[in-house]
Every structure is written in C-alpha cells, then in structure tokens.
Design a protein around this motif. Structure first.
Motif, PDB file in Angstrom:
ATOM      1  N   GLY A  35      19.486 -10.626  49.198  1.00  0.00           N
ATOM      2  CA  GLY A  35      18.041 -10.801  49.086  1.00  0.00           C
ATOM      3  C   GLY A  35      17.493  -9.658  48.244  1.00  0.00           C
ATOM      4  N   ALA A  57      25.792 -15.364  52.250  1.00  0.00           N
ATOM      5  CA  ALA A  57      26.245 -16.551  52.977  1.00  0.00           C
ATOM      6  C   ALA A  57      25.849 -17.839  52.266  1.00  0.00           C
ATOM      7  CB  ALA A  57      25.664 -16.541  54.391  1.00  0.00           C
ATOM      8  N   GLY A  58      24.714 -17.806  51.554  1.00  0.00           N
ATOM      9  CA  GLY A  58      24.249 -18.996  50.850  1.00  0.00           C
ATOM     10  C   GLY A  58      23.987 -18.659  49.399  1.00  0.00           C
ATOM     11  N   GLY A  69       5.949 -15.298  51.290  1.00  0.00           N
ATOM     12  CA  GLY A  69       4.655 -15.547  50.661  1.00  0.00           C
ATOM     13  C   GLY A  69       4.549 -15.039  49.236  1.00  0.00           C
ATOM     14  N   SER A 202      29.419 -17.378  50.702  1.00  0.00           N
ATOM     15  CA  SER A 202      30.541 -16.599  51.228  1.00  0.00           C
ATOM     16  C   SER A 202      30.109 -15.886  52.505  1.00  0.00           C
ATOM     17  CB  SER A 202      31.001 -15.567  50.184  1.00  0.00           C
ATOM     18  OG  SER A 202      31.330 -16.202  48.968  1.00  0.00           O
ATOM     19  N   PRO A 203      29.938 -16.627  53.587  1.00  0.00           N
ATOM     20  CA  PRO A 203      29.476 -15.995  54.829  1.00  0.00           C
ATOM     21  C   PRO A 203      30.448 -14.920  55.321  1.00  0.00           C
ATOM     22  CG  PRO A 203      30.022 -18.325  55.178  1.00  0.00           C
ATOM     23  CD  PRO A 203      30.103 -18.081  53.712  1.00  0.00           C
ATOM     24  N   VAL A 204      29.885 -13.773  55.672  1.00  0.00           N
ATOM     25  CA  VAL A 204      30.708 -12.685  56.188  1.00  0.00           C
ATOM     26  C   VAL A 204      31.033 -12.984  57.653  1.00  0.00           C
ATOM     27  CG1 VAL A 204      30.643 -10.259  56.854  1.00  0.00           C
ATOM     28  CG2 VAL A 204      29.890 -10.967  54.569  1.00  0.00           C
ATOM     29  N   VAL A 228      20.353  -7.188  55.584  1.00  0.00           N
ATOM     30  CA  VAL A 228      19.965  -8.474  56.164  1.00  0.00           C
ATOM     31  C   VAL A 228      18.775  -8.191  57.074  1.00  0.00           C
ATOM     32  CG1 VAL A 228      20.700 -10.328  57.703  1.00  0.00           C
ATOM     33  CG2 VAL A 228      22.312  -9.405  56.041  1.00  0.00           C
ATOM     34  N   ASP A 229      17.649  -8.865  56.837  1.00  0.00           N
ATOM     35  CA  ASP A 229      16.451  -8.571  57.628  1.00  0.00           C
ATOM     36  C   ASP A 229      16.480  -9.381  58.931  1.00  0.00           C
ATOM     37  OD1 ASP A 229      13.964  -7.776  58.456  1.00  0.00           O
ATOM     38  OD2 ASP A 229      12.844  -8.935  56.971  1.00  0.00           O
ATOM     39  N   THR A 358       7.102  -7.748  56.300  1.00  0.00           N
ATOM     40  CA  THR A 358       6.609  -7.263  55.003  1.00  0.00           C
ATOM     41  C   THR A 358       7.697  -6.477  54.295  1.00  0.00           C
ATOM     42  OG1 THR A 358       4.437  -7.069  56.039  1.00  0.00           O
ATOM     43  CG2 THR A 358       4.683  -6.043  53.900  1.00  0.00           C
ATOM     44  N   ASN A 360       9.156  -7.248  51.059  1.00  0.00           N
ATOM     45  CA  ASN A 360       9.406  -7.448  49.627  1.00  0.00           C
ATOM     46  C   ASN A 360       9.509  -6.134  48.860  1.00  0.00           C
ATOM     47  OD1 ASN A 360       9.634 -10.214  49.497  1.00  0.00           O
ATOM     48  ND2 ASN A 360       7.436 -10.545  49.227  1.00  0.00           N
TER      49      ASN A 360
HETATM   50  C1  LIG Z   1       7.496 -17.110  55.746  1.00  0.00           C
HETATM   51  C2  LIG Z   1       7.626 -15.661  55.372  1.00  0.00           C
HETATM   52  C3  LIG Z   1       6.623 -15.054  54.641  1.00  0.00           C
HETATM   53  C4  LIG Z   1       6.738 -13.695  54.278  1.00  0.00           C
HETATM   54  N1  LIG Z   1       5.835 -13.184  53.423  1.00  0.00           N
HETATM   55  C5  LIG Z   1       6.035 -11.935  52.907  1.00  0.00           C
HETATM   56  C6  LIG Z   1       5.210 -11.442  51.876  1.00  0.00           C
HETATM   57  O1  LIG Z   1       4.350 -12.146  51.353  1.00  0.00           O
HETATM   58  N2  LIG Z   1       5.404 -10.166  51.442  1.00  0.00           N
HETATM   59  C7  LIG Z   1       6.405  -9.390  51.968  1.00  0.00           C
HETATM   60  O2  LIG Z   1       6.528  -8.230  51.561  1.00  0.00           O
HETATM   61  N3  LIG Z   1       7.243  -9.864  52.906  1.00  0.00           N
HETATM   62  C8  LIG Z   1       7.097 -11.116  53.369  1.00  0.00           C
HETATM   63  N4  LIG Z   1       7.970 -11.616  54.291  1.00  0.00           N
HETATM   64  C9  LIG Z   1       9.087 -10.776  54.729  1.00  0.00           C
HETATM   65  C10 LIG Z   1      10.145 -10.707  53.638  1.00  0.00           C
HETATM   66  O3  LIG Z   1      10.449 -12.000  53.192  1.00  0.00           O
HETATM   67  C11 LIG Z   1      11.422 -10.073  54.173  1.00  0.00           C
HETATM   68  O4  LIG Z   1      11.133  -8.884  54.856  1.00  0.00           O
HETATM   69  C12 LIG Z   1      12.352  -9.761  53.016  1.00  0.00           C
HETATM   70  O5  LIG Z   1      12.487 -10.870  52.184  1.00  0.00           O
HETATM   71  C13 LIG Z   1      13.687  -9.321  53.545  1.00  0.00           C
HETATM   72  O6  LIG Z   1      14.586  -9.308  52.449  1.00  0.00           O
HETATM   73  P1  LIG Z   1      16.062  -8.825  52.676  1.00  0.00           P
HETATM   74  O7  LIG Z   1      16.732  -8.906  51.374  1.00  0.00           O
HETATM   75  O8  LIG Z   1      16.043  -7.530  53.383  1.00  0.00           O
HETATM   76  O9  LIG Z   1      16.665  -9.818  53.750  1.00  0.00           O
HETATM   77  P2  LIG Z   1      16.861 -11.375  53.751  1.00  0.00           P
HETATM   78  O10 LIG Z   1      15.916 -12.096  52.938  1.00  0.00           O
HETATM   79  O11 LIG Z   1      16.944 -11.718  55.198  1.00  0.00           O
HETATM   80  O12 LIG Z   1      18.253 -11.542  53.032  1.00  0.00           O
HETATM   81  C14 LIG Z   1      19.426 -11.428  53.685  1.00  0.00           C
HETATM   82  C15 LIG Z   1      20.492 -12.236  52.981  1.00  0.00           C
HETATM   83  O13 LIG Z   1      21.666 -12.048  53.740  1.00  0.00           O
HETATM   84  C16 LIG Z   1      22.338 -13.254  53.807  1.00  0.00           C
HETATM   85  N5  LIG Z   1      23.166 -13.241  55.012  1.00  0.00           N
HETATM   86  C17 LIG Z   1      22.788 -13.329  56.303  1.00  0.00           C
HETATM   87  N6  LIG Z   1      23.865 -13.333  57.100  1.00  0.00           N
HETATM   88  C18 LIG Z   1      24.940 -13.234  56.298  1.00  0.00           C
HETATM   89  C19 LIG Z   1      26.329 -13.218  56.525  1.00  0.00           C
HETATM   90  N7  LIG Z   1      26.886 -13.323  57.747  1.00  0.00           N
HETATM   91  N8  LIG Z   1      27.158 -13.129  55.449  1.00  0.00           N
HETATM   92  C20 LIG Z   1      26.657 -13.021  54.199  1.00  0.00           C
HETATM   93  N9  LIG Z   1      25.341 -13.056  53.926  1.00  0.00           N
HETATM   94  C21 LIG Z   1      24.499 -13.158  54.976  1.00  0.00           C
HETATM   95  C22 LIG Z   1      21.264 -14.325  53.841  1.00  0.00           C
HETATM   96  O14 LIG Z   1      21.761 -15.558  53.353  1.00  0.00           O
HETATM   97  C23 LIG Z   1      20.199 -13.722  52.946  1.00  0.00           C
HETATM   98  O15 LIG Z   1      20.276 -14.195  51.619  1.00  0.00           O
HETATM   99  C24 LIG Z   1       7.870 -12.942  54.699  1.00  0.00           C
HETATM  100  C25 LIG Z   1       8.883 -13.560  55.415  1.00  0.00           C
HETATM  101  C26 LIG Z   1       8.780 -14.918  55.744  1.00  0.00           C
HETATM  102  C27 LIG Z   1       9.909 -15.571  56.490  1.00  0.00           C
END
Ligand SMILES: Cc1cc2nc3c(=O)[nH]c(=O)nc-3n(C[C@H](O)[C@H](O)[C@H](O)COP(=O)(O)OP(=O)(O)OC[C@H]3O[C@@H](n4cnc5c(N)ncnc54)[C@H](O)[C@@H]3O)c2cc1C
Length: 386
Positions: A35, A57-58, A69, A202-204, A228-229, A358, A360
């Motif tokens: 992400g 994973a996807g 958002g 490639s799920p871990v 991973v959030d 939050t 992003n």
């Molecule tokens: C509906 C919604 C609206 C939001 N709006 C906002 C906004 O407007 N502004 C903002 O700042 N934040 C917003 N957020 C929060 C923000 O989306 C998240 O905090 C941020 O995207 C987290 O990113 P990340 O890369 O840390 O984690 P994630 O997006 O959770 O990415 C983690 C990745 O890890 C992968 N993963 C998980 N498990 C495994 C595994 N076992 N093996 C391999 N891969 C795995 C997943 O497939 C995913 O692609 C919102 C969230 C949601 C759900």
C-alpha cells in the motif's frame, strides 16, 4: 467490474500487474504489504542503495491504500489542537509539518494529474439545513471547535482560512490535497519496479527473523518491514491489544453537478467526507461514529446499514439525490491513543500501522521511521508508539 469506484479510472483499470512470487529470493530488505506505506518503505530502502523485494497478498494497494477517500490532509488522525496534550509537547505539530512535506514529496514524484493540490474544507455539520435540533446543536459545538482549530493553526504558522459559502461554514486548509488513492500506489509501484522486485497475489503465510514465506515462494532478508494497516494483528498476533481492526465503508456516485465540491470536504467532526473527481462523480464515506461496535471487524464487505447512511450523506454533499455506482469497504487499524505504531516485533522484523483512519500521509512517514528503526536502531519520533 471491480466494486471499488477508484478502479474505474482508466489508469487503474489498465494496470498490467506484477507476477506472483514463485521462487526463493534474497534481498537486503523485504517489505510485506504494497500500500502507500509499504511502497514508501520500498522507496526508502532503494534510496539507501539496498536491494528490495516487496510482496502483496493481492494487487498493489488491494487494501485501504487503494480504497480510501483520497484525502491528503495535513496532521494526525485527531486534530492537532486536540492531539497536543496527550502526545507530548510538539509531537502532533511535528507530525503535521511532516505530512505537509509529504504532500509536496508525492506531488513531485507523481505530478498534478495524480496529486491535486486543491486544499480541503472542514465544515461544521453537513451541507444543507440541519434536519433537527440535535443536528443544529452539534453544528454549533463544531463551529466552536473550528474556531479553536483556527486559532491553534494560526499560532503555529499553518495556513488556514475561514470558510462561509455554499457548502456551509468552517475552515479552508489550502495546503491539503486530493488524489485517486489507487493511482498514487500504482504510480509509485511503477516508479520503483525498475529497481525493486515487486510481487502481487503472493499472500505471506509466515514471517520470522530474516525470512518471509509466501504461498508460492520465500524471501530471505536482513530486515523485514511489515506495512499493513488493517488486520495487522492477524498477521502479527503479538500486536493484538495494541492495534484493533475496524471496517470503513465508501460509495461512488454517478456524476453530479460539476464543481459542486471544489476540493475534498469533510463535515460532522470529520466522520463524513466526500470528494468529487474531474468527471463529476462523488466519492463519499463516513458513519464510523454511528456504527461503532459492528464495524470493529476484520471483514471487508460493505453492509446495508452503513451504506444507507453514506447514501444520505452523499445526497447532502451533492445537494440533490444521487445514483450510486459502486460500494466498497476496507480494513484499517486503530490504536488507543491515536498514535500509530512503529515497532520491532521480532529480531529483524519491524512493523508499522494503526493510522486511525488517516494513513495516506502518516503511513509513509511511519514506514520510513520503521526502516530507520530496523536498519539504524533509531527510535521512532514521539508521535509514534514504539
Ligand atoms: C473507506 C476508507 C476511507 C479512508 N479515507 C482516508 C483518507 O481520505 N485519507 C487518509 O489519509 N486515510 C484514509 N483512510 C485510511 C487509509 O486508507 C489507510 O490508513 C492507509 O491506506 C493504510 O495504508 P497502508 O499501506 O499502511 O496499509 P494497507 O492499505 O492496509 O495495505 C496493506 C497491504 O498489505 C497487504 N497484505 C495484507 N495482508 C497480507 C499478507 N498476509 N501478505 C501479503 N500482503 C498482505 C494488503 O493486500 C494491502 O495491499 C481510509 C480508509 C478507508 C478504509
């Protein structure tokens, strides 16, 4: 067709994808989760001249990072004027400054087609007249909170203007921005893929010191960064109790009056939010406070109750009835004091997450702090919980 409105964008729909990991690889750093945060960790490792393998994973940004958002708002998850006291002197403000810098960084990397530097609007309540006395009273309380936020931001030299216009009354934050979140992630992945080995689907299945196993392969690495959030505590059970997964939901509409929302707009204490893309479609989310208990779940299917609420919110933002084209949900992580986690979980394994809805901008900052923790032993700044 994907259920996620952002995926209708031709740049996202046309994503060619990366292969699945089907081999045993070795690298300096292995990043789990591609992400916005994981991709920042990939970028940071590359900047240090290290070899990197990243796995998801996807698809890239299959989780919240591609389903949110698209708001790029300066500051932590709770407003800086409320975070200040609990977080220690200066910690929230320092994070605010870093998030604003992160917008500039992203805009520089991805350009104005992806990062639209249009500011954001916080309004008290929702557009339109209050429907009852409770809404009227809540709006008055929120106006007072807007005043307090205005004073604090001005005192610290952060740009803010008062807003009184068609959408209501509140604050305009000119340094904020908007994006299609999937385009941000796919854009970064494309940039980094010439120097990092990135794998999708490639799920871990197991993480130990120096080794990550996926469904079809494995990676040996000096440092593993788990970015991973939502569902972080599922992947790393030792973090249960420190981070808790919630579901957040959104919808997209057919185009409404062009220019109705000049920038991302959030109201009702930030619980409800919407942005309009250049085709006129609204992307609307909210209701977290209305469905607290049922949304503490690792599930990520949209539900009728929350979607009905968001549909009413969408009509308020549109100023007219809307036609919904997409409905979706995703998982995010929350922490007790709203400070995200940047922590070592096992020797050679660090994790970041828990952005309280939050992430992003905070996510990439946390991910770089996680890399610094894992490689240099540098303790994360006070705005993070280690
Ligand atoms: C509906 C919604 C609206 C939001 N709006 C906002 C906004 O407007 N502004 C903002 O700042 N934040 C917003 N957020 C929060 C923000 O989306 C998240 O905090 C941020 O995207 C987290 O990113 P990340 O890369 O840390 O984690 P994630 O997006 O959770 O990415 C983690 C990745 O890890 C992968 N993963 C998980 N498990 C495994 C595994 N076992 N093996 C391999 N891969 C795995 C997943 O497939 C995913 O692609 C919102 C969230 C949601 C759900």
């Amino acid at each position: 067709m994907s259920e996620v409105g952002w995926d209708a964008d031709p740049d996202v729909a046309g994503w060619a994808g990366f292969p699945a990991l089907e081999a045993e690889l070795r690298a300096d750093v292995c990043v789990v989760g591609l992400g916005g945060s994981g991709l920042a960790a990939v970028g940071e490792a590359l900047r240090r001249g290290l070899s990197v393998v990243g796995v998801d994973a996807g698809r890239v940004a299959a989780g919240a990072a591609g389903r949110n958002g698209g708001f790029l708002l300066g500051g932590p998850a709770i407003s800086v004027h409320r975070a200040g006291a609990g977080w220690g002197p200066g910690a929230a403000l320092e994070l605010y400054r870093q998030t604003l810098a992160e917008i500039g960084e992203l805009a520089g990397l991805l350009g104005p087609r992806v990062v639209r530097q249009v500011g954001s609007l916080r309004i008290a309540g929702l557009p339109g007249d209050p429907v009852d006395q409770a809404e009227q009273a809540d709006r008055q309380a929120e106006l007072a909170d807007c005043d307090e936020q205005y004073r604090v931001l001005r005192r610290h030299g952060i740009a803010v203007r008062r807003y009184d216009g068609e959408l209501g009354v509140g604050l305009f934050l000119p340094d904020d921005a908007a994006m299609n979140p999937a385009r941000r992630a796919l854009g970064l992945a494309t940039l980094y893929s010439t120097r990092a080995s990135l794998f999708e689907n490639s799920p871990v299945t197991a993480i130990s010191s120096g080794r990550v196993r996926t469904a079809g392969g494995a990676v040996s690495a000096g440092l593993v960064v788990v970015a991973v959030d939502g569902r972080l505590e599922v992947l790393l059970p030792e973090l249960a109790g420190r981070v808790r997964t919630a579901r957040l939901q959104m919808l997209a509409t057919e185009p409404v009056a062009p220019g109705r929302l000049p920038c991302p707009v959030y109201g009702r204490w930030g619980y409800d939010y919407a942005q309009q893309d250049l085709t006129g479609r609204l992307f609307v989310g909210g209701g977290r406070d209305r469905f607290v208990e049922q949304e503490w779940t690792p599930q990520s299917m949209p539900t009728a109750g929350v979607q009905a609420w968001i549909e009413r919110v969408a009509a308020r933002f549109a100023g007219a009835a809307v036609r919904v084209s997409h409905r979706w949900a995703a998982s995010v992580g929350y922490t007790a004091d709203a400070r995200p986690l940047v922590t070592q979980v096992r020797p050679g394994v660090v994790a970041c997450g828990g952005y309280n809805g939050t992430g992003n901008l905070v996510g990439p900052i946390a991910a770089r702090a996680a890399v610094a923790l894992g490689l240099d032993g540098v303790a994360p700044p006070a705005c993070f919980s280690s």
